[in-house]
Design a protein around this motif. Structure first.
Motif, PDB file in Angstrom:
ATOM      1  N   ASP A 197       0.829  -1.204   0.000  1.00  0.00           N
ATOM      2  CA  ASP A 197       0.000   0.000   0.000  1.00  0.00           C
ATOM      3  C   ASP A 197       0.864   1.254   0.000  1.00  0.00           C
ATOM      4  OD1 ASP A 197      -2.767  -1.167   0.389  1.00  0.00           O
ATOM      5  OD2 ASP A 197      -1.743  -2.030   2.108  1.00  0.00           O
ATOM      6  N   VAL A 198       1.956   1.228   0.762  1.00  0.00           N
ATOM      7  CA  VAL A 198       2.790   2.417   0.934  1.00  0.00           C
ATOM      8  C   VAL A 198       3.589   2.735  -0.327  1.00  0.00           C
ATOM      9  CG1 VAL A 198       4.714   3.382   2.262  1.00  0.00           C
ATOM     10  CG2 VAL A 198       2.939   2.061   3.424  1.00  0.00           C
ATOM     11  N   GLN A 199       4.121   1.713  -0.999  1.00  0.00           N
ATOM     12  CA  GLN A 199       5.061   1.946  -2.095  1.00  0.00           C
ATOM     13  C   GLN A 199       4.482   2.773  -3.242  1.00  0.00           C
ATOM     14  OE1 GLN A 199       7.969  -1.073  -2.728  1.00  0.00           O
ATOM     15  NE2 GLN A 199       7.827  -0.943  -4.950  1.00  0.00           N
ATOM     16  N   PRO A 200       3.276   2.495  -3.754  1.00  0.00           N
ATOM     17  CA  PRO A 200       2.755   3.345  -4.832  1.00  0.00           C
ATOM     18  C   PRO A 200       2.458   4.770  -4.366  1.00  0.00           C
ATOM     19  CG  PRO A 200       1.115   1.717  -4.162  1.00  0.00           C
ATOM     20  CD  PRO A 200       2.391   1.337  -3.502  1.00  0.00           C
ATOM     21  N   PHE A 201       2.045   4.947  -3.110  1.00  0.00           N
ATOM     22  CA  PHE A 201       1.865   6.291  -2.570  1.00  0.00           C
ATOM     23  C   PHE A 201       3.188   7.050  -2.585  1.00  0.00           C
ATOM     24  CE2 PHE A 201      -2.307   5.211  -1.152  1.00  0.00           C
ATOM     25  CZ  PHE A 201      -2.938   6.398  -0.802  1.00  0.00           C
ATOM     26  N   LEU A 202       4.251   6.343  -2.257  1.00  0.00           N
ATOM     27  CA  LEU A 202       5.576   6.964  -2.225  1.00  0.00           C
ATOM     28  C   LEU A 202       6.001   7.426  -3.615  1.00  0.00           C
ATOM     29  CD1 LEU A 202       7.776   7.669  -0.235  1.00  0.00           C
ATOM     30  CD2 LEU A 202       8.732   5.372  -0.536  1.00  0.00           C
ATOM     31  N   ALA A 203       5.660   6.621  -4.629  1.00  0.00           N
ATOM     32  CA  ALA A 203       5.968   7.022  -6.007  1.00  0.00           C
ATOM     33  C   ALA A 203       5.226   8.296  -6.378  1.00  0.00           C
ATOM     34  CB  ALA A 203       5.599   5.891  -6.968  1.00  0.00           C
ATOM     35  N   VAL A 204       3.958   8.394  -5.990  1.00  0.00           N
ATOM     36  CA  VAL A 204       3.173   9.593  -6.276  1.00  0.00           C
ATOM     37  C   VAL A 204       3.693  10.778  -5.473  1.00  0.00           C
ATOM     38  CG1 VAL A 204       0.860  10.623  -6.151  1.00  0.00           C
ATOM     39  CG2 VAL A 204       1.135   8.235  -6.882  1.00  0.00           C
ATOM     40  N   ALA A 205       4.094  10.539  -4.229  1.00  0.00           N
ATOM     41  CA  ALA A 205       4.634  11.611  -3.393  1.00  0.00           C
ATOM     42  C   ALA A 205       5.878  12.237  -4.033  1.00  0.00           C
ATOM     43  CB  ALA A 205       4.969  11.076  -2.002  1.00  0.00           C
ATOM     44  N   LYS A 206       6.758  11.399  -4.547  1.00  0.00           N
ATOM     45  CA  LYS A 206       7.975  11.913  -5.183  1.00  0.00           C
ATOM     46  C   LYS A 206       7.639  12.775  -6.397  1.00  0.00           C
ATOM     47  CE  LYS A 206      11.436   9.066  -5.765  1.00  0.00           C
ATOM     48  NZ  LYS A 206      12.540   9.788  -5.121  1.00  0.00           N
ATOM     49  N   ARG A 207       6.652  12.347  -7.185  1.00  0.00           N
ATOM     50  CA  ARG A 207       6.275  13.125  -8.367  1.00  0.00           C
ATOM     51  C   ARG A 207       5.621  14.455  -7.958  1.00  0.00           C
ATOM     52  NH1 ARG A 207       5.118  11.407 -13.654  1.00  0.00           N
ATOM     53  NH2 ARG A 207       6.479   9.645 -13.131  1.00  0.00           N
ATOM     54  N   LEU A 208       4.806  14.433  -6.926  1.00  0.00           N
ATOM     55  CA  LEU A 208       4.202  15.678  -6.443  1.00  0.00           C
ATOM     56  C   LEU A 208       5.272  16.662  -5.991  1.00  0.00           C
ATOM     57  CD1 LEU A 208       1.207  14.195  -4.419  1.00  0.00           C
ATOM     58  CD2 LEU A 208       0.995  15.733  -6.383  1.00  0.00           C
ATOM     59  N   GLN A 209       6.338  16.145  -5.381  1.00  0.00           N
ATOM     60  CA  GLN A 209       7.438  17.010  -4.960  1.00  0.00           C
ATOM     61  C   GLN A 209       8.124  17.665  -6.162  1.00  0.00           C
ATOM     62  OE1 GLN A 209       8.843  15.142  -0.669  1.00  0.00           O
ATOM     63  NE2 GLN A 209       9.952  14.543  -2.490  1.00  0.00           N
ATOM     64  N   GLU A 210       8.149  16.949  -7.280  1.00  0.00           N
ATOM     65  CA  GLU A 210       8.747  17.525  -8.484  1.00  0.00           C
ATOM     66  C   GLU A 210       7.968  18.741  -8.973  1.00  0.00           C
ATOM     67  OE1 GLU A 210       9.172  14.495 -11.424  1.00  0.00           O
ATOM     68  OE2 GLU A 210      10.380  13.191 -10.134  1.00  0.00           O
ATOM     69  N   TYR A 211       6.679  18.794  -8.641  1.00  0.00           N
ATOM     70  CA  TYR A 211       5.853  19.947  -8.998  1.00  0.00           C
ATOM     71  C   TYR A 211       5.950  21.062  -7.960  1.00  0.00           C
ATOM     72  CZ  TYR A 211       3.541  17.532 -12.855  1.00  0.00           C
ATOM     73  OH  TYR A 211       3.263  16.891 -14.043  1.00  0.00           O
ATOM     74  N   GLY A 212       6.755  20.870  -6.942  1.00  0.00           N
ATOM     75  CA  GLY A 212       6.952  21.910  -5.954  1.00  0.00           C
ATOM     76  C   GLY A 212       6.099  21.791  -4.718  1.00  0.00           C
ATOM     77  N   HIS A 213       5.271  20.741  -4.615  1.00  0.00           N
ATOM     78  CA  HIS A 213       4.460  20.562  -3.420  1.00  0.00           C
ATOM     79  C   HIS A 213       5.320  20.067  -2.253  1.00  0.00           C
ATOM     80  CE1 HIS A 213       0.878  21.247  -5.752  1.00  0.00           C
ATOM     81  NE2 HIS A 213       1.104  20.203  -6.542  1.00  0.00           N
ATOM     82  N   ASN A 214       4.931  20.441  -1.049  1.00  0.00           N
ATOM     83  CA  ASN A 214       5.568  19.961   0.175  1.00  0.00           C
ATOM     84  C   ASN A 214       4.760  18.757   0.659  1.00  0.00           C
ATOM     85  OD1 ASN A 214       6.586  19.502   2.727  1.00  0.00           O
ATOM     86  ND2 ASN A 214       6.364  21.597   3.452  1.00  0.00           N
ATOM     87  N   VAL A 215       5.322  17.566   0.512  1.00  0.00           N
ATOM     88  CA  VAL A 215       4.558  16.340   0.758  1.00  0.00           C
ATOM     89  C   VAL A 215       5.059  15.640   2.013  1.00  0.00           C
ATOM     90  CG1 VAL A 215       3.795  14.144  -0.195  1.00  0.00           C
ATOM     91  CG2 VAL A 215       4.227  16.070  -1.727  1.00  0.00           C
ATOM     92  N   ARG A 216       4.127  15.285   2.866  1.00  0.00           N
ATOM     93  CA  ARG A 216       4.403  14.474   4.048  1.00  0.00           C
ATOM     94  C   ARG A 216       3.661  13.151   3.884  1.00  0.00           C
ATOM     95  NH1 ARG A 216       2.899  16.601  10.008  1.00  0.00           N
ATOM     96  NH2 ARG A 216       4.994  17.491   9.769  1.00  0.00           N
ATOM     97  N   LEU A 217       4.388  12.044   3.993  1.00  0.00           N
ATOM     98  CA  LEU A 217       3.746  10.738   3.922  1.00  0.00           C
ATOM     99  C   LEU A 217       3.649  10.184   5.342  1.00  0.00           C
ATOM    100  CD1 LEU A 217       4.280   8.060   1.193  1.00  0.00           C
ATOM    101  CD2 LEU A 217       3.677   7.447   3.524  1.00  0.00           C
ATOM    102  N   ALA A 218       2.433  10.049   5.818  1.00  0.00           N
ATOM    103  CA  ALA A 218       2.190   9.540   7.168  1.00  0.00           C
ATOM    104  C   ALA A 218       1.725   8.096   7.076  1.00  0.00           C
ATOM    105  CB  ALA A 218       1.132  10.394   7.872  1.00  0.00           C
ATOM    106  N   THR A 219       2.488   7.209   7.683  1.00  0.00           N
ATOM    107  CA  THR A 219       2.145   5.790   7.695  1.00  0.00           C
ATOM    108  C   THR A 219       2.776   5.150   8.921  1.00  0.00           C
ATOM    109  OG1 THR A 219       2.060   3.775   6.350  1.00  0.00           O
ATOM    110  CG2 THR A 219       4.097   5.066   6.242  1.00  0.00           C
ATOM    111  N   HIS A 220       2.696   3.842   9.032  1.00  0.00           N
ATOM    112  CA  HIS A 220       3.155   3.142  10.227  1.00  0.00           C
ATOM    113  C   HIS A 220       4.673   3.272  10.408  1.00  0.00           C
ATOM    114  CE1 HIS A 220      -0.848   1.490   9.912  1.00  0.00           C
ATOM    115  NE2 HIS A 220      -0.557   1.009   8.722  1.00  0.00           N
ATOM    116  N   SER A 221       5.105   3.271  11.651  1.00  0.00           N
ATOM    117  CA  SER A 221       6.530   3.427  11.959  1.00  0.00           C
ATOM    118  C   SER A 221       7.391   2.348  11.314  1.00  0.00           C
ATOM    119  CB  SER A 221       6.736   3.410  13.478  1.00  0.00           C
ATOM    120  OG  SER A 221       6.109   4.521  14.083  1.00  0.00           O
ATOM    121  N   HIS A 222       6.787   1.204  11.034  1.00  0.00           N
ATOM    122  CA  HIS A 222       7.507   0.102  10.383  1.00  0.00           C
ATOM    123  C   HIS A 222       8.167   0.551   9.078  1.00  0.00           C
ATOM    124  CE1 HIS A 222       8.180  -4.224   9.627  1.00  0.00           C
ATOM    125  NE2 HIS A 222       7.926  -3.942   8.370  1.00  0.00           N
TER     126      HIS A 222
END
Length: 466
Positions: free
Chosen positions: A23-48
């Motif tokens: 579940d986390v990995q595809p969100f992380l891919a999208v987060a990285k792309r959003l950062q390329e557009y200049g957004h400040n992205v925080r990914l909140a998920t389990h400490s694991h």
């Protein structure tokens, strides 16, 4: 570059993800792309997954809950419905820990730098329950997920495998209500005590029918599962969202030498699934490989598969922590649990596959693989035998199966699911940011279906209340 309206400001985006690494990995891919557009992205998920998220260059914030505990619950109960009274407490503890961590994830400063953070948009999977946070903060919410969650008449909810098509649409409502009745107390405590919102009497009074009213992007290829005709313009099927970890992976030399010794191996692994008897499953795998004359890679996974076998044959390799996008192109076929992420990576690599589902969407992807002729019929873990696995391996090694897998791989490789997900997020943003907080007054008259389930919900709340 994907669609981007220049008038969209650079936003602070909280991504809320509850689940496993798949579940986390595809969100992380999208987060990285959003950062390329200049957004400040925080990914909140389990400490694991702290190290995994931070290694990708994305801000991490811890959510409560332990994915291993939740997967253990699903494995024991074969889904959401508890098989014993004690199991309810397991879910309640996990749900409370997650809900209690949602507000800090959207409002607390960066835990490393101390830089202030206040979410201006939320992207979440359904299990993260971002609705209340978005409502309280007056920010847009976009649902992003790898599993169908929007009601449709085309197929049943993956967590309620209804055999009759007449019940497909209702299965989504059933699952939604089942989850809501389990978490409603925690959500209402959050609303009253921290968000200063009115409590929700019934789910459908506030959120209507499931997530149908929210912009939603599903991360799978339409070549595998097309968008149903009854999903409206708020719903997009964007394609698989790959993180592409394999490009930087350096395999150990011992592993490289083993790979070079013979033909391409069969990969067998069950990811985050836990095994009731890992020794028995490993014995089945080893015997099936021997009968079919194939080399094999056994991925230990969370079930620690194969670790108890001290006499592992030379043509079988035990493995852990190897990026699938590097490994799968070097395998002749794969056998796995049917997680959305593993399925996606196997399809992109052109691998015939056998899915051994445990629960939920794994059965859906197993059936789609079978219907597309990319592998045999799925083999539920309870039905895995030496004979069924041997026959599955023989099926996958047919040239025509490999040809079909390669044809589909070419189509998937042309897609940019990450770009399409970012484009959908931008396209569905409201024209004015920040948004006005919704009025507590409701002018809408519920349709008959909403009214019916509203009444059912109130009745069940009365029955279940202490």
């Amino acid at each position: 570059m994907a669609y981007y309206n220049q008038s969209i400001p650079k936003l602070k985006i909280a991504m809320l993800v509850v689940g496993t690494r798949g579940d986390v990995q595809p969100f992380l891919a999208v987060a990285k792309r959003l950062q390329e557009y200049g957004h400040n992205v925080r990914l909140a998920t389990h400490s694991h997954f702290r190290g995994f998220v931070k290694s990708a260059g994305v801000e991490f914030y811890p959510l409560g809950g332990d994915p291993r505990v939740f997967i253990g619950y699903l494995s024991r109960n074969k889904g959401l419905i508890p098989s014993a009274p004690g199991e309810i407490c397991v879910l309640h503890k996990q749900a409370k820990a997650i809900v209690d961590s949602l507000l800090p994830a959207c409002t607390e400063p960066n835990i490393v730098t101390g830089e202030p953070f206040m979410a201006q948009a939320i992207i979440a999977n359904p299990a993260a329950y971002g609705h209340a946070l978005a409502e309280a903060l007056g920010v847009p919410l976009h649902i992003l997920f790898t599993i169908p969650w929007t009601p449709t008449y085309a197929f049943p909810h993956p967590l309620a495998r209804v055999p009759q098509s007449a019940g497909y649409w209702l299965s989504y409502i059933f699952v939604d209500l089942l989850i809501w009745w389990g978490v409603r107390g925690f959500i209402n405590d959050l609303r009253k005590n921290k968000l200063h919102l009115a409590p929700i009497a019934t789910y459908f009074d506030t959120y209507h029918v499931s997530i149908s009213h929210l912009p939603t992007s599903y991360m799978w290829s339409s070549h595998i599962l097309p968008k149903p005709n009854d999903w409206g313009p708020l719903v997009d099927v964007v394609g698989y969202c790959f993180l592409n970890l394999g490009s930087k992976y350096e395999p150990p030399q011992e592993f490289v030498r083993w790979m070079e010794k013979g033909d391409k191996p069969i990969y067998i692994g069950f990811g985050s699934m836990l095994l009731e008897d890992s020794k028995k499953v490993a014995a089945i795998i080893l015997e099936a490989l021997r009968i079919t004359g194939q080399r094999g890679i056994i991925d230990r996974g969370w079930g620690d598969l194969g670790s108890t076998h001290t006499d592992m044959p030379e043509d079988v390799l035990l493995l852990s922590d190897c990026p699938h996008d590097w490994l799968f192109p070097q395998c002749s076929a794969i056998v796995h649990h049917g997680g959305a992420g593993t399925t996606a990576t196997g399809l992109k690599a052109g691998c015939p596959m056998t899915i051994v589902p445990y629960f939920g969407d794994q059965f859906l992807w197993g059936e789609r693989i079978y219907q597309k002729g990319l592998g045999p019929a799925p083999i539920p873990i309870s039905q895995l035998t030496v004979q069924s696995l041997s026959e599955a391996i023989t099926f996958m090694l047919q040239p025509q199966v490999k040809n079909r897998a390669m044809e589909l791989a070419e189509l998937i490789q042309r897609e940019d699911g990450v770009g399409a997900a970012v484009e959908a997020f931008h396209r569905h943003l409201p024209t004015e940011l920040p948004m006005q907080k919704p009025s507590s007054h409701k002018d809408e008259t519920p349709n008959p279906v909403q009214w019916l389930f509203s009444r059912i919900g109130k009745l069940c709340c009365l029955i279940c209340s202490p």
